[in-house]
Design a protein around this motif. Structure first.
Motif, short mmCIF file in Angstrom:
data_model
loop_
_atom_site.label_atom_id
_atom_site.label_comp_id
_atom_site.label_asym_id
_atom_site.label_seq_id
_atom_site.Cartn_x
_atom_site.Cartn_y
_atom_site.Cartn_z
N LYS A 246 5.88 -0.43 -6.94
CA LYS A 246 5.93 0.98 -7.31
C LYS A 246 5.13 1.81 -6.30
N VAL A 247 5.53 3.05 -6.14
CA VAL A 247 4.87 3.97 -5.23
C VAL A 247 3.73 4.68 -5.96
N GLN A 248 2.58 4.72 -5.32
CA GLN A 248 1.42 5.41 -5.88
C GLN A 248 0.92 6.54 -4.98
N MET A 249 1.30 6.50 -3.71
CA MET A 249 0.87 7.52 -2.74
C MET A 249 2.12 8.12 -2.10
N ILE A 250 2.28 9.43 -2.29
CA ILE A 250 3.44 10.13 -1.74
C ILE A 250 2.95 11.22 -0.79
N VAL A 251 3.49 11.20 0.40
CA VAL A 251 3.27 12.28 1.37
C VAL A 251 4.63 12.89 1.62
N PHE A 252 4.75 14.20 1.39
CA PHE A 252 6.06 14.82 1.59
C PHE A 252 6.03 15.83 2.72
N ILE A 253 7.21 15.99 3.31
CA ILE A 253 7.39 16.92 4.43
C ILE A 253 8.61 17.78 4.16
N ILE A 254 8.43 19.09 4.26
CA ILE A 254 9.54 20.03 4.23
C ILE A 254 9.50 20.70 5.60
N GLY A 255 10.59 20.60 6.35
CA GLY A 255 10.56 21.12 7.71
C GLY A 255 11.76 21.98 8.05
N PRO A 256 11.64 22.68 9.18
CA PRO A 256 12.74 23.51 9.67
C PRO A 256 13.92 22.64 10.11
N SER A 257 15.12 23.11 9.85
CA SER A 257 16.31 22.34 10.20
C SER A 257 16.50 22.18 11.69
#
Length: 157
Positions: free
Chosen positions: A98-109
């Motif tokens: 299971k995942v416990q650490m999430i790093v997310f990225i929202i970026g320009p297309s």
């Protein structure tokens, strides 16, 4: 480019209670929407883009870590956020954990190369199990941010 400038304090949450991948992605979209640079992008657009990326293959890469990410038209700046899920959430990780650490990225297309360099820098930072374990145990957003930046360093090469 400096990671400290892309990691948004308003996009950091410790102790998520998400109990499945869909709920975790919803929480990420909600967190990302807190960033002023995404004010023209709806939470639904962010969620849809994250879900679409997950259909291509899981963004979990093992060792309790996932890096959900997407690129959107209309986004000018990269937004990076952190989310811990201490009880873990199923994310279809190759190692079955299971995942416990999430790093997310929202970026320009229109910034594919920078997006890839950012993904690479973040994945390198999350290779050390001891550092990830400390991040998962963080008691505050400030502590999580500090631990992540210590592990990641500053520059994105």
């Amino acid at each position: 480019m400096k990671l400290v400038e892309l990691l948004r304090s308003e996009c950091i949450r410790v102790g998520s209670t998400a109990d499945d991948k869909a709920m975790a992605l919803c929480e990420i979209a909600s967190l990302a929407k807190q960033c002023k640079s995404l004010k023209k992008i709806s939470e639904d657009q962010i969620l849809e883009a994250l879900q679409e990326r997950e259909t291509l293959g899981t963004t979990a890469f093992g060792h309790a870590v996932a890096i959900p990410h997407c690129r959107l038209k209309g986004v000018k700046d990269f937004v990076v956020g952190l989310l811990t899920v201490p009880q873990g959430v199923e994310f279809e990780s190759e190692d079955g954990k299971k995942v416990q650490m999430i790093v997310f990225i929202i970026g320009p297309s229109d910034q594919s190369n920078t997006h890839i360099r950012l993904l690479s820098a973040i994945s390198r930072a999350l290779q050390e199990p001891t550092a990830v374990a400390k991040m998962i145990k963080a008691k505050s957003a400030e502590q999580l941010k500090r631990l992540f930046l210590e592990a990641a360093g500053q520059d994105i090469s």
